[in-house]
Design a protein around this motif. Structure first.
Motif, PDB file in Angstrom:
ATOM      1  N   PHE A  81       0.957  -1.301   0.008  1.00 41.42           N
ATOM      2  CA  PHE A  81       0.087   0.174  -0.057  1.00 41.42           C
ATOM      3  C   PHE A  81       0.798   1.257   0.091  1.00 41.42           C
ATOM      4  CE2 PHE A  81      -2.789   2.916   2.758  1.00 41.42           C
ATOM      5  CZ  PHE A  81      -3.570   3.397   1.603  1.00 41.42           C
ATOM      6  N   LEU A  82       1.976   1.213   0.493  1.00 41.73           N
ATOM      7  CA  LEU A  82       2.914   2.555   0.625  1.00 41.73           C
ATOM      8  C   LEU A  82       3.160   2.994  -1.034  1.00 41.73           C
ATOM      9  CD1 LEU A  82       5.524   1.246   3.031  1.00 41.73           C
ATOM     10  CD2 LEU A  82       3.594   2.686   3.460  1.00 41.73           C
ATOM     11  N   LEU A  83       3.307   2.065  -1.934  1.00 39.34           N
ATOM     12  CA  LEU A  83       3.342   2.510  -3.191  1.00 39.34           C
ATOM     13  C   LEU A  83       2.322   3.512  -4.000  1.00 39.34           C
ATOM     14  CD1 LEU A  83       5.200  -0.682  -4.651  1.00 39.34           C
ATOM     15  CD2 LEU A  83       6.318   1.424  -3.631  1.00 39.34           C
ATOM     16  N   PRO A  84       1.013   2.960  -3.947  1.00 34.64           N
ATOM     17  CA  PRO A  84       0.069   3.710  -4.340  1.00 34.64           C
ATOM     18  C   PRO A  84      -0.090   5.080  -3.583  1.00 34.64           C
ATOM     19  CG  PRO A  84      -0.802   1.818  -3.352  1.00 34.64           C
ATOM     20  CD  PRO A  84       0.678   1.560  -3.560  1.00 34.64           C
ATOM     21  N   VAL A  85       0.187   5.116  -2.273  1.00 31.45           N
ATOM     22  CA  VAL A  85       0.234   6.211  -1.335  1.00 31.45           C
ATOM     23  C   VAL A  85       1.220   7.228  -1.875  1.00 31.45           C
ATOM     24  CG1 VAL A  85       0.590   7.330   0.907  1.00 31.45           C
ATOM     25  CG2 VAL A  85      -0.536   5.412   0.628  1.00 31.45           C
ATOM     26  N   ALA A  86       2.463   6.750  -2.257  1.00 33.57           N
ATOM     27  CA  ALA A  86       3.562   7.620  -2.648  1.00 33.57           C
ATOM     28  C   ALA A  86       2.938   8.166  -4.070  1.00 33.57           C
ATOM     29  CB  ALA A  86       4.916   6.872  -2.880  1.00 33.57           C
ATOM     30  N   SER A  87       2.648   7.445  -5.190  1.00 35.33           N
ATOM     31  CA  SER A  87       1.997   7.801  -6.161  1.00 35.33           C
ATOM     32  C   SER A  87       1.008   8.916  -6.259  1.00 35.33           C
ATOM     33  CB  SER A  87       1.448   6.665  -6.867  1.00 35.33           C
ATOM     34  OG  SER A  87       0.700   6.944  -8.318  1.00 35.33           O
ATOM     35  N   SER A  88      -0.025   8.725  -5.146  1.00 39.26           N
ATOM     36  CA  SER A  88      -1.123   9.675  -4.910  1.00 39.26           C
ATOM     37  C   SER A  88      -0.568  11.273  -4.643  1.00 39.26           C
ATOM     38  CB  SER A  88      -2.043   9.221  -3.802  1.00 39.26           C
ATOM     39  OG  SER A  88      -2.654   8.114  -4.355  1.00 39.26           O
ATOM     40  N   LEU A  89       0.509  10.899  -3.668  1.00 39.61           N
ATOM     41  CA  LEU A  89       1.147  12.133  -3.155  1.00 39.61           C
ATOM     42  C   LEU A  89       2.111  12.998  -4.212  1.00 39.61           C
ATOM     43  CD1 LEU A  89       2.589  10.846   0.141  1.00 39.61           C
ATOM     44  CD2 LEU A  89       0.553  12.669  -0.039  1.00 39.61           C
ATOM     45  N   THR A 137      -0.042  14.950  -6.452  1.00 35.80           N
ATOM     46  CA  THR A 137      -0.897  16.227  -5.974  1.00 35.80           C
ATOM     47  C   THR A 137       0.397  17.257  -5.630  1.00 35.80           C
ATOM     48  OG1 THR A 137      -0.181  15.651  -3.692  1.00 35.80           O
ATOM     49  CG2 THR A 137      -2.376  15.020  -4.505  1.00 35.80           C
ATOM     50  N   GLY A 138       1.642  16.900  -6.344  1.00 35.89           N
ATOM     51  CA  GLY A 138       2.595  17.877  -6.227  1.00 35.89           C
ATOM     52  C   GLY A 138       3.692  17.962  -5.256  1.00 35.89           C
ATOM     53  N   ALA A 139       3.422  16.983  -4.285  1.00 29.53           N
ATOM     54  CA  ALA A 139       4.228  16.936  -2.981  1.00 29.53           C
ATOM     55  C   ALA A 139       5.596  16.116  -3.466  1.00 29.53           C
ATOM     56  CB  ALA A 139       3.437  15.859  -1.899  1.00 29.53           C
ATOM     57  N   ALA A 140       6.618  16.478  -2.725  1.00 26.05           N
ATOM     58  CA  ALA A 140       7.941  15.753  -2.966  1.00 26.05           C
ATOM     59  C   ALA A 140       8.126  14.638  -2.102  1.00 26.05           C
ATOM     60  CB  ALA A 140       9.063  16.717  -2.789  1.00 26.05           C
ATOM     61  N   VAL A 141       8.016  13.518  -2.480  1.00 21.62           N
ATOM     62  CA  VAL A 141       8.122  12.280  -1.622  1.00 21.62           C
ATOM     63  C   VAL A 141       9.582  12.050  -1.494  1.00 21.62           C
ATOM     64  CG1 VAL A 141       7.652   9.686  -1.360  1.00 21.62           C
ATOM     65  CG2 VAL A 141       6.208  11.252  -2.337  1.00 21.62           C
ATOM     66  N   VAL A 142      10.029  12.253  -0.150  1.00 23.20           N
ATOM     67  CA  VAL A 142      11.527  12.246   0.094  1.00 23.20           C
ATOM     68  C   VAL A 142      11.804  10.766   0.038  1.00 23.20           C
ATOM     69  CG1 VAL A 142      13.125  12.655   2.002  1.00 23.20           C
ATOM     70  CG2 VAL A 142      10.988  14.180   1.532  1.00 23.20           C
ATOM     71  N   GLY A 143      11.251   9.788   0.526  1.00 19.20           N
ATOM     72  CA  GLY A 143      11.466   8.396   0.326  1.00 19.20           C
ATOM     73  C   GLY A 143      10.334   7.289   0.757  1.00 19.20           C
ATOM     74  N   VAL A 144      10.542   6.256   0.140  1.00 17.43           N
ATOM     75  CA  VAL A 144       9.381   5.249   0.733  1.00 17.43           C
ATOM     76  C   VAL A 144      10.269   4.165   1.392  1.00 17.43           C
ATOM     77  CG1 VAL A 144       7.855   3.599   0.234  1.00 17.43           C
ATOM     78  CG2 VAL A 144       8.099   5.596  -1.336  1.00 17.43           C
ATOM     79  N   HIS A 145      10.111   3.890   2.825  1.00 19.44           N
ATOM     80  CA  HIS A 145      10.819   3.259   3.615  1.00 19.44           C
ATOM     81  C   HIS A 145      10.085   1.842   4.193  1.00 19.44           C
ATOM     82  CE1 HIS A 145      13.770   6.475   3.957  1.00 19.44           C
ATOM     83  NE2 HIS A 145      12.903   7.121   4.003  1.00 19.44           N
ATOM     84  N   ALA A 188       4.750  -2.620 -11.818  1.00 25.66           N
ATOM     85  CA  ALA A 188       5.726  -2.039 -12.759  1.00 25.66           C
ATOM     86  C   ALA A 188       5.145  -0.504 -12.632  1.00 25.66           C
ATOM     87  CB  ALA A 188       5.639  -2.684 -13.856  1.00 25.66           C
ATOM     88  N   GLY A 189       4.032  -0.203 -12.936  1.00 25.16           N
ATOM     89  CA  GLY A 189       3.574   1.249 -12.914  1.00 25.16           C
ATOM     90  C   GLY A 189       4.107   2.400 -11.623  1.00 25.16           C
ATOM     91  N   TYR A 190       4.013   1.713 -10.570  1.00 23.84           N
ATOM     92  CA  TYR A 190       4.421   2.339  -9.380  1.00 23.84           C
ATOM     93  C   TYR A 190       6.124   2.656  -9.262  1.00 23.84           C
ATOM     94  CZ  TYR A 190      -0.206   1.709  -7.453  1.00 23.84           C
ATOM     95  OH  TYR A 190      -1.502   1.780  -7.227  1.00 23.84           O
ATOM     96  N   VAL A 191       6.682   1.628  -9.839  1.00 24.84           N
ATOM     97  CA  VAL A 191       8.151   1.505  -9.826  1.00 24.84           C
ATOM     98  C   VAL A 191       8.714   2.847 -10.779  1.00 24.84           C
ATOM     99  CG1 VAL A 191      10.149   0.185 -10.551  1.00 24.84           C
ATOM    100  CG2 VAL A 191       8.594  -0.944  -9.083  1.00 24.84           C
ATOM    101  N   ARG A 192       7.954   2.751 -11.915  1.00 23.21           N
ATOM    102  CA  ARG A 192       8.363   3.684 -13.047  1.00 23.21           C
ATOM    103  C   ARG A 192       8.089   5.100 -12.492  1.00 23.21           C
ATOM    104  NH1 ARG A 192       5.759  -0.068 -16.658  1.00 23.21           N
ATOM    105  NH2 ARG A 192       3.837   1.060 -16.341  1.00 23.21           N
ATOM    106  N   GLU A 193       7.168   5.225 -11.739  1.00 25.46           N
ATOM    107  CA  GLU A 193       6.609   6.655 -11.468  1.00 25.46           C
ATOM    108  C   GLU A 193       7.673   7.033 -10.081  1.00 25.46           C
ATOM    109  OE1 GLU A 193       2.860   8.910 -10.117  1.00 25.46           O
ATOM    110  OE2 GLU A 193       2.712   6.933 -10.032  1.00 25.46           O
ATOM    111  N   ARG A 219      10.912   7.904 -11.999  1.00 22.94           N
ATOM    112  CA  ARG A 219      10.941   9.003 -12.976  1.00 22.94           C
ATOM    113  C   ARG A 219      10.837  10.070 -11.872  1.00 22.94           C
ATOM    114  NH1 ARG A 219       6.441   8.058 -15.001  1.00 22.94           N
ATOM    115  NH2 ARG A 219       4.888   9.458 -13.844  1.00 22.94           N
ATOM    116  N   HIS A 220      10.407  10.130 -10.746  1.00 20.98           N
ATOM    117  CA  HIS A 220      10.582  11.321  -9.725  1.00 20.98           C
ATOM    118  C   HIS A 220      11.736  11.094  -8.600  1.00 20.98           C
ATOM    119  CE1 HIS A 220       6.241  11.727 -11.104  1.00 20.98           C
ATOM    120  NE2 HIS A 220       6.671  12.878 -10.702  1.00 20.98           N
ATOM    121  N   ARG A 221      12.489  10.291  -9.158  1.00 19.01           N
ATOM    122  CA  ARG A 221      13.833  10.256  -8.299  1.00 19.01           C
ATOM    123  C   ARG A 221      13.772   9.824  -6.802  1.00 19.01           C
ATOM    124  NH1 ARG A 221      18.287  13.896 -11.260  1.00 19.01           N
ATOM    125  NH2 ARG A 221      18.024  13.184 -13.193  1.00 19.01           N
ATOM    126  N   VAL A 222      12.527   8.903  -6.581  1.00 18.86           N
ATOM    127  CA  VAL A 222      12.048   8.566  -4.922  1.00 18.86           C
ATOM    128  C   VAL A 222      12.662   7.423  -4.834  1.00 18.86           C
ATOM    129  CG1 VAL A 222      10.221   8.382  -3.471  1.00 18.86           C
ATOM    130  CG2 VAL A 222       9.722   9.930  -5.435  1.00 18.86           C
TER     131      VAL A 222
END
Length: 486
Positions: free
Chosen positions: A173-181, A184-192, A222-227, A230-233
């Motif tokens: 679930f962490l991956l779609p949350v990061a994608s949603s953020l 919306t224009g947020a900078a996701v610092v990292g997914v841990h 694969a879609g979440y990983v690409r995202e 692309r945003h260097r998260v």
């Protein structure tokens, strides 16, 4: 020649499981009422903007958006289906020949909501689940959100919870949350991700042939990983947020590497600047109605069901996260089976057999998620005596330990009454599982609340004398619940 009256099936919840159950029950010839506390269909999975301010392209934030629209349109078009939005089932009573659902209809927390009661022929419980968040020092600071809340704001309001957001916890679930953020224009610092590579591999790669029927899941991943790329998260396994810092607001977090038991590895701590944290360590099913009905639970606190999704209580079926955290595919299939069975439909048809096979395939994901991302006991090592465990009552970890030492009891109910942990407005919905694990109670503290959710005393005082109110609407779906055009 007139036949017997159609069975009345009430579906509680309008997420994937509930919508699929309502659609299947109506197709099987039942009269169906859908009760949901939200004002639009979709549940948490398909949380979206209201029809009054639709998005230009809603589907970009939702997987299976076409499935939602098909289900919503089918329910809207069916003359035997009624959806009651803003309907909170606040209690469930067991009767000699079924159950009674007591409902308050109206804006949440508003005074003077309309009270209704219904005694259906069958009930399908599909209320879903909510995030489980393990406590850590500073998690009570403004800016710390459950991952589900962060995603709900992103999907339902297009609001980012912060400018620099750390996403942490465990589970896919962490991956779609990061994608949603990110959208919306947020900078996701990292997914841990708290689980390390070894348990992730064991959980997901064991018996790989069983994943052959899950090409859609692989495409989502694969879609979440690409995202993220692309945003260097960065995605970092075997790490966790073990503390949040700030003066009245999150300003930074401490991240540490974890060992195989999720205990922080000394010397690996580092601070990262952030103004928001989105945390989830899996999900807890919303068991209140199932417990009120007397449904049997598994040791892992899920509702026990048979192959037809029937619970141990006659006339009550269950689908979705109540029976295991298996994702939307499992919820859709379980809902379809439950709805058909609750309506008295034939589970021996080719269509029903295909649905049952899809359900069985999807159920395997629940076991894999637990094996790969399930909580390990070492997380307790990041707690300190002044760490708040119950945010409602501000009960600390040190206070819990003190109560156990003074009373000699590790029984959840006893410790709650002495420490007040779990006695606040949320009634242990956020901290209940954590309390049981900290006390090593083994689940004996399951509460059987006669009132499922907080209700105004004025609403209770205004209730009519107990009697069946047959006036639940029989009109079609309300405009607020109709599917949007995108």
């Amino acid at each position: 020649m007139s036949g017997a009256p159609a069975r009345h099936v009430v579906v509680v919840g309008a997420g994937p499981a509930g919508l699929a159950a309502a659609h299947a029950a109506a197709r099987a010839g039942a009269r169906v009422t859908v009760l949901d506390s939200a004002d639009v269909l979709g549940g948490q999975y398909w949380r979206h903007l209201p029809a009054s301010r639709p998005a230009a392209n809603e589907r970009v934030l939702h997987h299976k958006w076409g499935t939602y629209r098909e289900l919503a349109r089918a329910l809207h078009a069916h003359p035997a289906v009624t959806v009651v939005p803003s309907a909170q089932v606040w209690s469930l009573e067991r009767l000699d020949d079924g159950v009674r659902l007591n409902v308050l209809v109206g804006e949440p927390d508003a005074a003077g909501r309309e009270a209704r009661a219904v005694e259906p022929d069958a009930v399908v419980l599909a209320p879903g689940a909510h995030d489980r968040t393990l406590p850590f020092p500073g998690w009570q600071l403004p800016g710390v959100y459950s991952a589900g809340a962060a995603q709900a704001l992103a999907k339902g309001e297009r609001v980012a919870v912060g400018r620099r957001v750390v996403v942490a916890g465990a589970g896919p679930f962490l991956l779609p949350v990061a994608s949603s953020l990110l959208r919306t224009g947020a900078a996701v610092v990292g997914v841990h991700e708290a689980s390390g590579l070894a348990p992730l591999a064991r959980g997901w790669l064991d018996r790989p042939w069983e994943l052959l029927g899950a090409a859609g899941k692989a495409g989502e991943l694969a879609g979440y990983v690409r995202e993220l790329v692309r945003h260097r998260v960065p995605w970092r396994p075997g790490e966790a947020v073990v503390a949040a810092h700030g003066d009245g607001q999150v300003e930074a977090v401490t991240i540490a590497r974890l060992d195989a038991r999720w205990a922080p590895v000394p010397g690996t701590e580092r601070q990262v600047e952030a103004d928001a944290v989105a945390v989830s360590h899996g999900f807890t099913p919303r068991l209140e109605l199932a417990i009120a009905a007397g449904c049997a639970l598994t040791p892992a606190r899920f509702v026990v069901v048979d192959d037809s999704q029937a619970t141990s209580v006659p006339g009550v079926w269950s689908a979705g996260e109540l029976t295991g955290i298996g994702g939307a595919d499992a919820a859709l299939a379980e809902g379809a089976v439950a709805g058909t069975a609750a309506a008295g439909g034939d589970l021996g048809t080719a269509r029903a057999a295909r649905t049952a096979r899809a359900r069985n395939r999807s159920r395997g994901f629940a076991a894999r998620i637990e094996a790969a991302h399930g909580i390990r006991g070492g997380w307790v090592r990041w707690l300190q005596d002044d760490t708040v465990v119950c945010r409602c009552e501000e009960t600390t970890y040190g206070r819990l330990r003190e109560v156990v030492d003074l009373t000699g009891s590790r029984e959840t109910r006893s410790v709650k009454l002495t420490s007040r942990a779990g006695l606040g407005p949320c009634q242990a919905r956020m901290c209940g599982r954590t309390l049981q694990e900290l006390l090593d109670d083994g689940g004996s503290g399951v509460d059987r609340r006669p009132i499922v959710v907080p209700v105004r005393l004025g609403d209770l005082a205004a209730l009519p004398a107990p009697s069946l109110d047959p006036s639940l609407p029989t009109t079609s779906l309300s405009a607020a619940s109709q599917p949007q055009e995108t």
